[in-house]
Design a protein around this motif. Structure first.
Motif, PDB file in Angstrom:
ATOM      1  N   TRP A  74       0.823  -1.211   0.000  1.00 45.49           N
ATOM      2  CA  TRP A  74       0.000   0.000   0.000  1.00 45.49           C
ATOM      3  C   TRP A  74       0.854   1.257   0.000  1.00 45.49           C
ATOM      4  CZ3 TRP A  74      -4.576  -0.937  -1.521  1.00 45.49           C
ATOM      5  CH2 TRP A  74      -5.300  -2.064  -1.085  1.00 45.49           C
ATOM      6  N   TRP A  75       2.031   1.205   0.567  1.00 45.04           N
ATOM      7  CA  TRP A  75       2.854   2.408   0.695  1.00 45.04           C
ATOM      8  C   TRP A  75       4.242   2.166   0.116  1.00 45.04           C
ATOM      9  CZ3 TRP A  75       1.382   7.018   0.668  1.00 45.04           C
ATOM     10  CH2 TRP A  75       2.152   8.074   1.149  1.00 45.04           C
ATOM     11  N   LEU A  80      10.743   3.803  -2.762  1.00 45.12           N
ATOM     12  CA  LEU A  80      10.835   5.104  -3.428  1.00 45.12           C
ATOM     13  C   LEU A  80      12.239   5.682  -3.301  1.00 45.12           C
ATOM     14  CD1 LEU A  80       9.354   7.329  -4.959  1.00 45.12           C
ATOM     15  CD2 LEU A  80       8.725   8.334  -2.751  1.00 45.12           C
ATOM     16  N   ARG A  81      12.889   5.443  -2.173  1.00 44.67           N
ATOM     17  CA  ARG A  81      14.257   5.956  -2.003  1.00 44.67           C
ATOM     18  C   ARG A  81      15.210   5.322  -3.009  1.00 44.67           C
ATOM     19  NH1 ARG A  81      12.813   5.649   3.590  1.00 44.67           N
ATOM     20  NH2 ARG A  81      13.795   3.598   3.796  1.00 44.67           N
ATOM     21  N   VAL A 133      -4.745   9.452  -9.746  1.00 45.13           N
ATOM     22  CA  VAL A 133      -3.582   8.575  -9.904  1.00 45.13           C
ATOM     23  C   VAL A 133      -3.613   7.389  -8.944  1.00 45.13           C
ATOM     24  CG1 VAL A 133      -1.073   8.419  -9.618  1.00 45.13           C
ATOM     25  CG2 VAL A 133      -2.071  10.335 -10.876  1.00 45.13           C
ATOM     26  N   TYR A 134      -3.681   7.656  -7.644  1.00 50.96           N
ATOM     27  CA  TYR A 134      -3.605   6.553  -6.686  1.00 50.96           C
ATOM     28  C   TYR A 134      -4.755   5.561  -6.855  1.00 50.96           C
ATOM     29  CZ  TYR A 134      -2.421   4.011  -2.451  1.00 50.96           C
ATOM     30  OH  TYR A 134      -2.055   3.017  -1.570  1.00 50.96           O
ATOM     31  N   PRO A 135      -6.014   6.007  -7.037  1.00 51.17           N
ATOM     32  CA  PRO A 135      -7.076   5.038  -7.292  1.00 51.17           C
ATOM     33  C   PRO A 135      -6.829   4.183  -8.535  1.00 51.17           C
ATOM     34  CG  PRO A 135      -8.027   7.142  -6.666  1.00 51.17           C
ATOM     35  CD  PRO A 135      -6.556   7.374  -6.856  1.00 51.17           C
ATOM     36  N   LEU A 199       2.901   0.689  -4.230  1.00 46.72           N
ATOM     37  CA  LEU A 199       1.956   1.572  -4.897  1.00 46.72           C
ATOM     38  C   LEU A 199       2.414   3.024  -4.838  1.00 46.72           C
ATOM     39  CD1 LEU A 199      -1.530   0.141  -3.891  1.00 46.72           C
ATOM     40  CD2 LEU A 199      -0.622   0.376  -6.203  1.00 46.72           C
ATOM     41  N   LEU A 200       3.177   3.380  -3.825  1.00 47.50           N
ATOM     42  CA  LEU A 200       3.700   4.740  -3.741  1.00 47.50           C
ATOM     43  C   LEU A 200       4.628   5.016  -4.919  1.00 47.50           C
ATOM     44  CD1 LEU A 200       4.073   7.430  -2.259  1.00 47.50           C
ATOM     45  CD2 LEU A 200       5.928   6.355  -0.960  1.00 47.50           C
ATOM     46  N   VAL A 201       5.527   4.096  -5.205  1.00 49.61           N
ATOM     47  CA  VAL A 201       6.461   4.271  -6.320  1.00 49.61           C
ATOM     48  C   VAL A 201       5.698   4.390  -7.636  1.00 49.61           C
ATOM     49  CG1 VAL A 201       8.262   3.138  -7.679  1.00 49.61           C
ATOM     50  CG2 VAL A 201       8.419   3.162  -5.186  1.00 49.61           C
TER      51      VAL A 201
END
Length: 227
Positions: A74-75, A80-81, A133-135, A199-201
């Motif tokens: 989910w995150w 991302l780093r 975007v996120y949805p 999903l964040l990436v």
């Protein structure tokens, strides 16, 4: 399916039966192609945001009930780093190509939205990643690539299934350019999600390209009240 995120709580899954794979294949076709085509045939009424949010909510409920779905997906801030620099490099190349192409082929369009409607552009910058975007990433990456892995496997066929569905849904905007560009973007976002399980990436990368489209002057091809 996901390189960096595996669920320690997930029990070993039995191989799906032929009947189960067939059922999921038909469901995939009806949900991501049949329903979209029906929406287009009735004239793509209204903004797609309400049905998008509804479907994302249903997909979220489904995934939260699945013990074999890694909750870290989910995150995934750690991913991302690792990914932000290669993402930005590729995005910078795409941005340069887009600006150069519009400057030559349609200079009147270049930066049209921020020049002519800066408040609308600012609202898109803020709300587009959250409500569009996120949805979309929940539906086309997390849900699709989890539920239909028994049909398409865990490699490039699964990425292709995600990209095709993502590109096809953009028929609602009534032009082929949006389909072609989102087909390429769908492949990129699906591969990123497949490798990193975040999903964040995927959402950050999706937002970068979406905001690029609205900023450089291609927003007319993607706008249907979606931003």
């Amino acid at each position: 399916m996901i390189a960096d995120a595996t669920s320690a709580a997930a029990p070993p899954a039995a191989p799906p039966s032929v009947g189960r794979r067939g059922y999921l294949a038909v469901e995939y076709a009806l949900l991501f192609f049949g329903a979209v085509l029906g929406y287009v045939l009735v004239g793509s009424p209204g903004s797609p945001i309400p049905p998008l949010l509804l479907l994302a909510g249903l997909a979220t409920i489904y995934l939260r009930r699945r013990v074999d779905f890694d909750r870290r997906s989910w995150w995934g801030r750690a991913a991302l780093r690792r990914e932000w620099l290669p993402m930005l490099r590729l995005w910078a190349v795409a941005a340069g190509v887009a600006v150069a192409a519009l400057a030559v082929l349609a200079p009147d369009r270049l930066f049209e939205l921020p020049r002519q409607a800066p408040l609308l552009w600012a609202a898109i910058v803020v709300f587009y990643p959250l409500f569009s975007v996120y949805p979309q990433e929940v539906i086309f990456r997390a849900f699709l690539m989890h539920r239909y892995a028994p049909v398409f496997g865990s490699g490039h066929w699964l990425v292709a299934a995600s990209a095709l569905a993502f590109g096809f849904v953009h028929l609602i905007f009534g032009n082929l350019l949006s389909v072609v560009l989102t087909l390429a973007g769908g492949w990129l976002f699906a591969r990123r999600y497949q490798r990193r399980g975040s999903l964040l990436v995927a959402s950050v990368e999706h937002a970068l390209y979406g905001l690029l489209v609205f900023t450089v002057g291609l927003g007319d091809f993607f706008y249907h009240g979606a931003a």
